[in-house]
Write a protein that holds these residues in place. Sequence first.
Motif, mmCIF file in Angstrom:
data_model
loop_
_atom_site.group_PDB
_atom_site.id
_atom_site.type_symbol
_atom_site.label_atom_id
_atom_site.label_comp_id
_atom_site.label_asym_id
_atom_site.label_seq_id
_atom_site.Cartn_x
_atom_site.Cartn_y
_atom_site.Cartn_z
ATOM 1 N N GLU A 53 8.350 -14.685 10.616
ATOM 2 C CA GLU A 53 9.546 -14.166 9.956
ATOM 3 C C GLU A 53 9.978 -12.899 10.678
ATOM 4 O O GLU A 53 9.180 -11.955 10.812
ATOM 5 C CB GLU A 53 9.263 -13.824 8.489
ATOM 6 C CG GLU A 53 9.048 -15.020 7.594
ATOM 7 C CD GLU A 53 10.344 -15.725 7.222
ATOM 8 O OE1 GLU A 53 11.392 -15.050 7.115
ATOM 9 O OE2 GLU A 53 10.299 -16.952 7.038
ATOM 10 N N SER A 54 11.222 -12.843 11.111
ATOM 11 C CA SER A 54 11.738 -11.680 11.826
ATOM 12 C C SER A 54 11.788 -10.467 10.914
ATOM 13 O O SER A 54 11.988 -10.580 9.702
ATOM 14 C CB SER A 54 13.141 -11.983 12.348
ATOM 15 O OG SER A 54 13.730 -10.836 12.892
ATOM 16 N N TRP A 55 11.661 -9.294 11.518
ATOM 17 C CA TRP A 55 11.780 -8.045 10.777
ATOM 18 C C TRP A 55 13.233 -7.647 10.584
ATOM 19 O O TRP A 55 13.526 -6.648 9.946
ATOM 20 C CB TRP A 55 11.045 -6.925 11.499
ATOM 21 C CG TRP A 55 9.556 -7.031 11.397
ATOM 22 C CD1 TRP A 55 8.827 -8.046 10.860
ATOM 23 C CD2 TRP A 55 8.617 -6.077 11.849
ATOM 24 N NE1 TRP A 55 7.490 -7.789 10.952
ATOM 25 C CE2 TRP A 55 7.333 -6.570 11.567
ATOM 26 C CE3 TRP A 55 8.725 -4.850 12.484
ATOM 27 C CZ2 TRP A 55 6.168 -5.888 11.882
ATOM 28 C CZ3 TRP A 55 7.557 -4.169 12.806
ATOM 29 C CH2 TRP A 55 6.303 -4.680 12.493
ATOM 30 N N GLY A 56 14.144 -8.401 11.162
ATOM 31 C CA GLY A 56 15.563 -8.113 10.971
ATOM 32 C C GLY A 56 16.291 -7.926 12.284
ATOM 33 O O GLY A 56 15.717 -8.004 13.359
ATOM 34 N N ARG A 57 17.588 -7.664 12.167
ATOM 35 C CA ARG A 57 18.443 -7.570 13.345
ATOM 36 C C ARG A 57 18.354 -6.232 14.058
ATOM 37 O O ARG A 57 18.697 -6.122 15.213
ATOM 38 C CB ARG A 57 19.888 -7.823 12.936
ATOM 39 C CG ARG A 57 20.080 -9.234 12.460
ATOM 40 C CD ARG A 57 21.515 -9.499 12.107
ATOM 41 N NE ARG A 57 21.623 -10.888 11.717
ATOM 42 C CZ ARG A 57 22.410 -11.343 10.796
ATOM 43 N NH1 ARG A 57 23.192 -10.509 10.142
ATOM 44 N NH2 ARG A 57 22.455 -12.609 10.503
ATOM 45 N N GLN A 58 17.951 -5.189 13.378
ATOM 46 C CA GLN A 58 17.881 -3.870 13.993
ATOM 47 C C GLN A 58 16.574 -3.746 14.762
ATOM 48 O O GLN A 58 15.519 -4.164 14.295
ATOM 49 C CB GLN A 58 17.942 -2.756 12.938
ATOM 50 C CG GLN A 58 19.317 -2.330 12.480
ATOM 51 C CD GLN A 58 20.212 -3.458 11.989
ATOM 52 O OE1 GLN A 58 19.740 -4.401 11.434
ATOM 53 N NE2 GLN A 58 21.499 -3.337 12.194
ATOM 54 N N PRO A 61 12.699 -7.262 18.846
ATOM 55 C CA PRO A 61 12.148 -8.399 18.102
ATOM 56 C C PRO A 61 10.701 -8.160 17.663
ATOM 57 O O PRO A 61 9.852 -7.795 18.471
ATOM 58 C CB PRO A 61 12.200 -9.552 19.108
ATOM 59 C CG PRO A 61 13.198 -9.144 20.124
ATOM 60 C CD PRO A 61 13.141 -7.643 20.183
#
Length: 185
Positions: A53-58, A61
């Motif tokens: 699961e990605s930590w988000g767009r900011q 990666p």
Amino acid sequence: MTTSSNLRELAVQGLTVSGATAAGSNVYSPRTWATWDGKYPMLLVQTPDEHGESWGRQGAPAFTVTTTLRVTARAQAAALTNDAAAANVEEQLESMREQIKGALINYPPIMSLLQQFPAFRSTINVPRDGQSPIGELTLDLEMEHVQGPEDFFQPPAVPLQGVDLTIQMPDGTTEPGLTINLPQT
């Protein structure tokens, strides 16, 4: 970087510690399955699933990764009357389930790489027909860990060769300077 294969190798280590399970040293991973000598009980260790699961767009990666460690235990009992061999195999597998969890959950070399064990699930299957039943336990342990930007592609960089430093000084004073040449490796 923590990888599923690292976790699998450490699990094999933890399961082969003397007295950890009834399988003893009969613990195999995908590269050693062919060396099994045909004796029961035995354990097969693999990591068939991985989900990130990605930590988000900011930012760079980074992922919270859940690796499923699957331990398949197999046991056999000699033929007995009144389905007693199947009951014996089921008891062996129930006991090994607790031994496997006890050997792996909180095993220090694995725990140092994980955030948590979010879940586990198990299934026991023992056929009730045949002379010497072979039963199977499938135990899936989920292991949560992090993979950050340093674990993925890194663009090639030119190594630092040296540093030249000059400090601006007021008029009339000597300008100090410094040159550092780094050794080539």
